[in-house]
Scaffold this motif. Structure first.
Motif, PDB file in Angstrom:
ATOM      1  N   PRO A 101       5.465  22.704  -9.845  1.00 23.99           N
ATOM      2  CA  PRO A 101       6.853  22.320 -10.132  1.00 23.99           C
ATOM      3  C   PRO A 101       7.121  22.335 -11.634  1.00 23.99           C
ATOM      4  O   PRO A 101       6.233  22.059 -12.441  1.00 23.99           O
ATOM      5  N   GLY A 102       8.360  22.643 -11.978  1.00 21.75           N
ATOM      6  CA  GLY A 102       8.631  23.023 -13.358  1.00 21.75           C
ATOM      7  C   GLY A 102       9.015  21.913 -14.315  1.00 21.75           C
ATOM      8  O   GLY A 102       8.759  22.024 -15.517  1.00 21.75           O
ATOM      9  N   GLY A 103       9.664  20.857 -13.816  1.00 25.98           N
ATOM     10  CA  GLY A 103      10.218  19.848 -14.721  1.00 25.98           C
ATOM     11  C   GLY A 103       9.202  19.278 -15.708  1.00 25.98           C
ATOM     12  O   GLY A 103       9.413  19.316 -16.919  1.00 25.98           O
ATOM     13  N   PRO A 104       8.081  18.749 -15.200  1.00 31.81           N
ATOM     14  CA  PRO A 104       7.107  18.164 -16.124  1.00 31.81           C
ATOM     15  C   PRO A 104       6.555  19.197 -17.112  1.00 31.81           C
ATOM     16  O   PRO A 104       6.308  18.876 -18.278  1.00 31.81           O
ATOM     17  N   ALA A 105       6.393  20.460 -16.672  1.00 28.64           N
ATOM     18  CA  ALA A 105       5.856  21.502 -17.559  1.00 28.64           C
ATOM     19  C   ALA A 105       6.848  21.817 -18.680  1.00 28.64           C
ATOM     20  O   ALA A 105       6.458  21.998 -19.843  1.00 28.64           O
ATOM     21  N   VAL A 106       8.137  21.886 -18.336  1.00 27.28           N
ATOM     22  CA  VAL A 106       9.157  22.130 -19.364  1.00 27.28           C
ATOM     23  C   VAL A 106       9.167  20.972 -20.364  1.00 27.28           C
ATOM     24  O   VAL A 106       9.217  21.174 -21.580  1.00 27.28           O
ATOM     25  N   GLU A 107       9.089  19.748 -19.852  1.00 28.20           N
ATOM     26  CA  GLU A 107       9.100  18.583 -20.751  1.00 28.20           C
ATOM     27  C   GLU A 107       7.906  18.639 -21.711  1.00 28.20           C
ATOM     28  O   GLU A 107       8.060  18.392 -22.921  1.00 28.20           O
ATOM     29  N   ARG A 108       6.726  18.976 -21.192  1.00 31.50           N
ATOM     30  CA  ARG A 108       5.526  19.050 -22.057  1.00 31.50           C
ATOM     31  C   ARG A 108       5.695  20.109 -23.134  1.00 31.50           C
ATOM     32  O   ARG A 108       5.440  19.871 -24.310  1.00 31.50           O
ATOM     33  N   LEU A 109       6.146  21.314 -22.739  1.00 28.75           N
ATOM     34  CA  LEU A 109       6.270  22.407 -23.708  1.00 28.75           C
ATOM     35  C   LEU A 109       7.366  22.099 -24.730  1.00 28.75           C
ATOM     36  O   LEU A 109       7.250  22.449 -25.918  1.00 28.75           O
ATOM     37  N   ALA A 110       8.427  21.425 -24.273  1.00 23.71           N
ATOM     38  CA  ALA A 110       9.549  21.100 -25.162  1.00 23.71           C
ATOM     39  C   ALA A 110       9.095  20.231 -26.337  1.00 23.71           C
ATOM     40  O   ALA A 110       9.656  20.306 -27.431  1.00 23.71           O
ATOM     41  N   ARG A 111       8.066  19.413 -26.111  1.00 25.08           N
ATOM     42  CA  ARG A 111       7.579  18.540 -27.192  1.00 25.08           C
ATOM     43  C   ARG A 111       7.052  19.349 -28.373  1.00 25.08           C
ATOM     44  O   ARG A 111       7.002  18.871 -29.490  1.00 25.08           O
ATOM     45  N   GLU A 112       6.641  20.611 -28.120  1.00 26.81           N
ATOM     46  CA  GLU A 112       6.072  21.440 -29.194  1.00 26.81           C
ATOM     47  C   GLU A 112       7.111  22.349 -29.825  1.00 26.81           C
ATOM     48  O   GLU A 112       6.793  23.127 -30.726  1.00 26.81           O
ATOM     49  N   GLY A 113       8.364  22.301 -29.358  1.00 21.85           N
ATOM     50  CA  GLY A 113       9.366  23.242 -29.847  1.00 21.85           C
ATOM     51  C   GLY A 113      10.469  22.574 -30.642  1.00 21.85           C
ATOM     52  O   GLY A 113      10.544  21.351 -30.745  1.00 21.85           O
ATOM     53  N   ASN A 114      11.340  23.442 -31.212  1.00 25.03           N
ATOM     54  CA  ASN A 114      12.484  22.976 -32.001  1.00 25.03           C
ATOM     55  C   ASN A 114      13.731  23.010 -31.121  1.00 25.03           C
ATOM     56  O   ASN A 114      14.168  24.090 -30.699  1.00 25.03           O
ATOM     57  N   PRO A 115      14.339  21.854 -30.848  1.00 27.48           N
ATOM     58  CA  PRO A 115      15.490  21.819 -29.930  1.00 27.48           C
ATOM     59  C   PRO A 115      16.734  22.494 -30.497  1.00 27.48           C
ATOM     60  O   PRO A 115      17.710  22.692 -29.771  1.00 27.48           O
ATOM     61  N   ALA A 125       0.860  -1.184   0.000  1.00 34.40           N
ATOM     62  CA  ALA A 125       0.000   0.000   0.000  1.00 34.40           C
ATOM     63  C   ALA A 125       0.891   1.227   0.000  1.00 34.40           C
ATOM     64  O   ALA A 125       1.999   1.189   0.545  1.00 34.40           O
ATOM     65  N   GLN A 126       0.446   2.289  -0.634  1.00 38.28           N
ATOM     66  CA  GLN A 126       1.189   3.547  -0.528  1.00 38.28           C
ATOM     67  C   GLN A 126       0.256   4.726  -0.708  1.00 38.28           C
ATOM     68  O   GLN A 126      -0.719   4.653  -1.451  1.00 38.28           O
ATOM     69  N   ARG A 127       0.561   5.788  -0.008  1.00 35.26           N
ATOM     70  CA  ARG A 127      -0.186   7.042  -0.138  1.00 35.26           C
ATOM     71  C   ARG A 127       0.809   8.178  -0.256  1.00 35.26           C
ATOM     72  O   ARG A 127       1.906   8.115   0.296  1.00 35.26           O
ATOM     73  N   ILE A 128       0.403   9.203  -0.983  1.00 35.47           N
ATOM     74  CA  ILE A 128       1.278  10.364  -1.139  1.00 35.47           C
ATOM     75  C   ILE A 128       0.408  11.610  -1.231  1.00 35.47           C
ATOM     76  O   ILE A 128      -0.629  11.584  -1.885  1.00 35.47           O
ATOM     77  N   ALA A 129       0.800  12.649  -0.518  1.00 36.05           N
ATOM     78  CA  ALA A 129       0.083  13.919  -0.574  1.00 36.05           C
ATOM     79  C   ALA A 129       1.074  14.984  -1.010  1.00 36.05           C
ATOM     80  O   ALA A 129       2.078  15.209  -0.338  1.00 36.05           O
ATOM     81  N   SER A 130       0.804  15.588  -2.142  1.00 35.58           N
ATOM     82  CA  SER A 130       1.692  16.628  -2.640  1.00 35.58           C
ATOM     83  C   SER A 130       1.262  17.978  -2.077  1.00 35.58           C
ATOM     84  O   SER A 130       0.075  18.236  -1.902  1.00 35.58           O
ATOM     85  N   GLN A 131       2.254  18.818  -1.798  1.00 31.19           N
ATOM     86  CA  GLN A 131       1.951  20.159  -1.290  1.00 31.19           C
ATOM     87  C   GLN A 131       2.039  21.208  -2.398  1.00 31.19           C
ATOM     88  O   GLN A 131       2.140  22.405  -2.112  1.00 31.19           O
ATOM     89  N   ASP A 132       2.009  20.780  -3.654  1.00 31.17           N
ATOM     90  CA  ASP A 132       2.206  21.706  -4.774  1.00 31.17           C
ATOM     91  C   ASP A 132       1.334  22.959  -4.647  1.00 31.17           C
ATOM     92  O   ASP A 132       1.799  24.077  -4.855  1.00 31.17           O
ATOM     93  N   GLU A 133       0.045  22.750  -4.314  1.00 28.13           N
ATOM     94  CA  GLU A 133      -0.882  23.897  -4.260  1.00 28.13           C
ATOM     95  C   GLU A 133      -0.429  24.924  -3.224  1.00 28.13           C
ATOM     96  O   GLU A 133      -0.512  26.129  -3.447  1.00 28.13           O
ATOM     97  N   ALA A 134       0.054  24.425  -2.069  1.00 33.92           N
ATOM     98  CA  ALA A 134       0.448  25.334  -0.988  1.00 33.92           C
ATOM     99  C   ALA A 134       1.662  26.177  -1.370  1.00 33.92           C
ATOM    100  O   ALA A 134       1.809  27.320  -0.936  1.00 33.92           O
ATOM    101  N   HIS A 135       2.560  25.604  -2.192  1.00 33.94           N
ATOM    102  CA  HIS A 135       3.807  26.306  -2.514  1.00 33.94           C
ATOM    103  C   HIS A 135       3.726  27.089  -3.820  1.00 33.94           C
ATOM    104  O   HIS A 135       4.554  27.963  -4.074  1.00 33.94           O
ATOM    105  N   ARG A 136       2.729  26.766  -4.658  1.00 25.75           N
ATOM    106  CA  ARG A 136       2.664  27.365  -5.997  1.00 25.75           C
ATOM    107  C   ARG A 136       2.727  28.897  -5.987  1.00 25.75           C
ATOM    108  O   ARG A 136       3.470  29.480  -6.780  1.00 25.75           O
TER     109      ARG A 136
END
Ligand code: ATP
Ligand code: MG
Length: 350
Positions: A184-198, A32-43
Motif C-alpha cells: 500500500p502506498g500511503g505510508p511509503a509516500v509519507e516516508r519518501l516525502a520526508r527526504e524531499g523538498n515540498p 484482545a485484538q488480532r489483524i491479518a493483512s493481505q498486503d503480500e497477496a495483493h502486492r
C-alpha cells in the motif's frame, strides 16, 4: 456497557477484537485484538483484488475469532453481542465477515450488531479518547472515502463535504504507483516525502478557495504523473510536493467546513487510514487551534482498518439497544448521511 466481539473484513485486512465497553481507557477497552493483512497477496497486482481478498478472509477469519477469544480468556458465550462490518466495502469480503458473525450469533444465541464500516472509523476517536463528546466535526480520510461530517451522535451524521472524484488515500496510493513505491502506498509516500523538498515541484491545489468544502484529487494525480514523466524531478521531491499539495487542499477545505458547521462542535476529529499521516495530523493541529478546538486523532494503528473500531461501534450501538436481525443484508454502498445529495462533478474521473 457490554463485552463485544468485533469483526472486520470489508477490504484487505481480516480482523477480530474483543472490546470491553466498561473500560475507562483505550488499554482496558481493547481486551484482545488480532489483524491479518493481505498486503503480500495483493502486492503483485498493485491494488486489492476483490476475489483474492474474499478467499483470504474465508481462510483466516474462523481461526482468528477462536484465537482472539482465547487471547481474551473468554468463551463465545461470555460476550454480550457480536458486531461485524455489514458494508460498505468489497461485497465478497463483507459477506464473509457478516455471515461468520451471523453464524456465531445464532450458535451462541447472542444479538448481532451490523456496523457501517465508516461509522467504525467515525467513532474510533471515541474509543481512543474517552473524553471526546458529541457533536464533533469529523474529517474522514481513507482509501475509499474523503468526507467532512458533523457527528451529532451514533447514527447521526450530516455530510458537509465529499470528494467529487478520488479519495485522499486513493491519491496517495496512485502517487505511490506512479513513483514505483508499491502497495500500500500511503505510508511509503509519507516516508519518501520526508527526504524531499515540498516546494520543488509546482502542483495544483484543486478546489482550493472554492466556497463549498468539497474535495478533488484527480487533477493533482494527473499533475504528479506529468511531473514524473518529465524526468527532471527527484522522486522524493515529487512525493514531498504531492503530499504538501494534498495537505494544503485538506486544510483549506476543512477550514471552510469549520466555518459552515453548526455551532457547538467540541473538537476537530480526523479518522480513517490517511489520519495515520503525521504531516496531516500536524497541519490539522494548527488549524484546530486557530478555531479554539482540540484535534482528536486515534493512534495511527487505529486509523487503518481494524476490528477494535468495529467492536467499539458495536458497544455504542448495543448500549442504545440497536441490534439487527439475522437476515440483515450486506451492503456494498452505505453512506453515513443517507440524505446527502450527490455533488456536481462526482463520478467524473479525470
Ligand atoms: N501514513 C499514511 N499516509 C498517507 N496515507 C496513508 C497512510 N497510512 C495509510 N494510508 C492510506 O490509507 C488508506 C487505507 O485506509 P483504510 O484502511 O481506512 O481504507 P479502506 O478501508 O481501504 O477504505 P474505506 O475505509 O474508505 O473503505 C490507503 O489509501 C493508504 O494508502
Ligand atoms: Mg477503512
Amino acid at each position: 456497557m457490554a463485552l463485544i466481539l468485533g469483526i472486520e473484513s470489508s477490504c484487505d485486512e481480516t480482523a477480530a477484537a474483543v472490546i470491553d465497553g466498561n473500560g475507562a481507557t483505550l488499554a482496558t477497552r481493547i481486551v484482545a485484538q488480532r489483524i491479518a493483512s493481505q498486503d503480500e497477496a495483493h502486492r503483485p497486482y498493485g491494488g486489492v483484488v476483490p476475489e483474492i481478498a474474499a478467499r483470504a478472509h474465508v481462510e483466516v477469519l474462523g481461526p482468528m475469532v477462536e484465537a482472539v477469544l482465547a487471547d481474551a480468556g473468554l468463551a463465545l458465550g461470555d460476550v454480550d453481542a457480536i458486531a461485524a462490518t455489514a458494508g460498505p466495502g468489497l461485497i465478497g469480503g463483507v459477506m464473509v465477515g457478516l455471515v461468520t458473525a451471523k453464524a456465531l450469533a445464532m450458535a451462541a444465541d447472542k444479538p448481532l450488531v451490523a456496523v457501517n464500516h465508516l461509522e467504525g472509523h467515525a467513532l474510533s476517536p471515541r474509543l481512543a479518547d474517552p473524553s471526546l463528546c458529541y457533536p464533533y466535526l469529523l474529517l474522514l480520510v481513507s482509501g475509499g472515502h474523503c468526507q467532512i461530517l458533523e457527528v451529532a451522535g451514533v447514527g447521526q451524521y450530516r455530510r458537509l463535504a465529499t470528494t467529487i472524484d478520488d479519495a485522499l488515500g486513493e491519491a496517495f496510493d496512485k502517487t505511490a504507483k506512479i513513483l514505483g513505491l508499491g502497495y500500500p502506498g500511503g505510508p511509503a509516500v509519507e516516508r519518501l516525502a520526508r527526504e524531499g523538498n515540498p516546494k520543488a515541484v509546482p502542483l495544483p491545489r484543486p478546489l482550493v478557495g472554492s466556497g463549498e468544502p468539497h474535495f478533488s484529487f484527480a487533477g493533482l494525480k494527473s499533475a504528479v504523473m506529468r511531473a514524473k514523466d518529465a524526468g527532471v524531478h527527484a522522486d522524493a521531491d515529487i512525493a514531498a510536493s504531492f503530499q504538501q499539495a494534498a495537505l494544503d487542499c485538506v486544510v483549506d477545505r476543512t477550514r471552510i467546513a469549520l466555518s459552515v458547521a453548526a455551532p457547538g462542535m467540541t473538537a476537530l476529529v480526523v479518522a480513517g487510514g490517511v489520519a495515520a499521516n503525521a504531516a496531516l495530523r500536524g497541519a490539522l493541529v494548527a488549524l484546530a487551534a486557530d478555531h479554539g478546538l482540540p484535534l482528536v486523532a486515534p493512534p495511527p494503528k487505529l486509523c487503518t482498518d481494524n476490528a477494535a473500531m468495529i467492536g467499539w461501534a458495536g458497544v455504542e450501538r448495543f448500549a442504545l439497544g440497536y441490534t439487527d436481525p439475522l437476515d440483515v443484508a450486506a451492503r456494498p454502498r452505505w453512506p453515513l448521511d443517507e440524505n446527502a445529495a450527490p455533488v456536481r462533478g462526482a463520478g467524473v474521473k479525470a
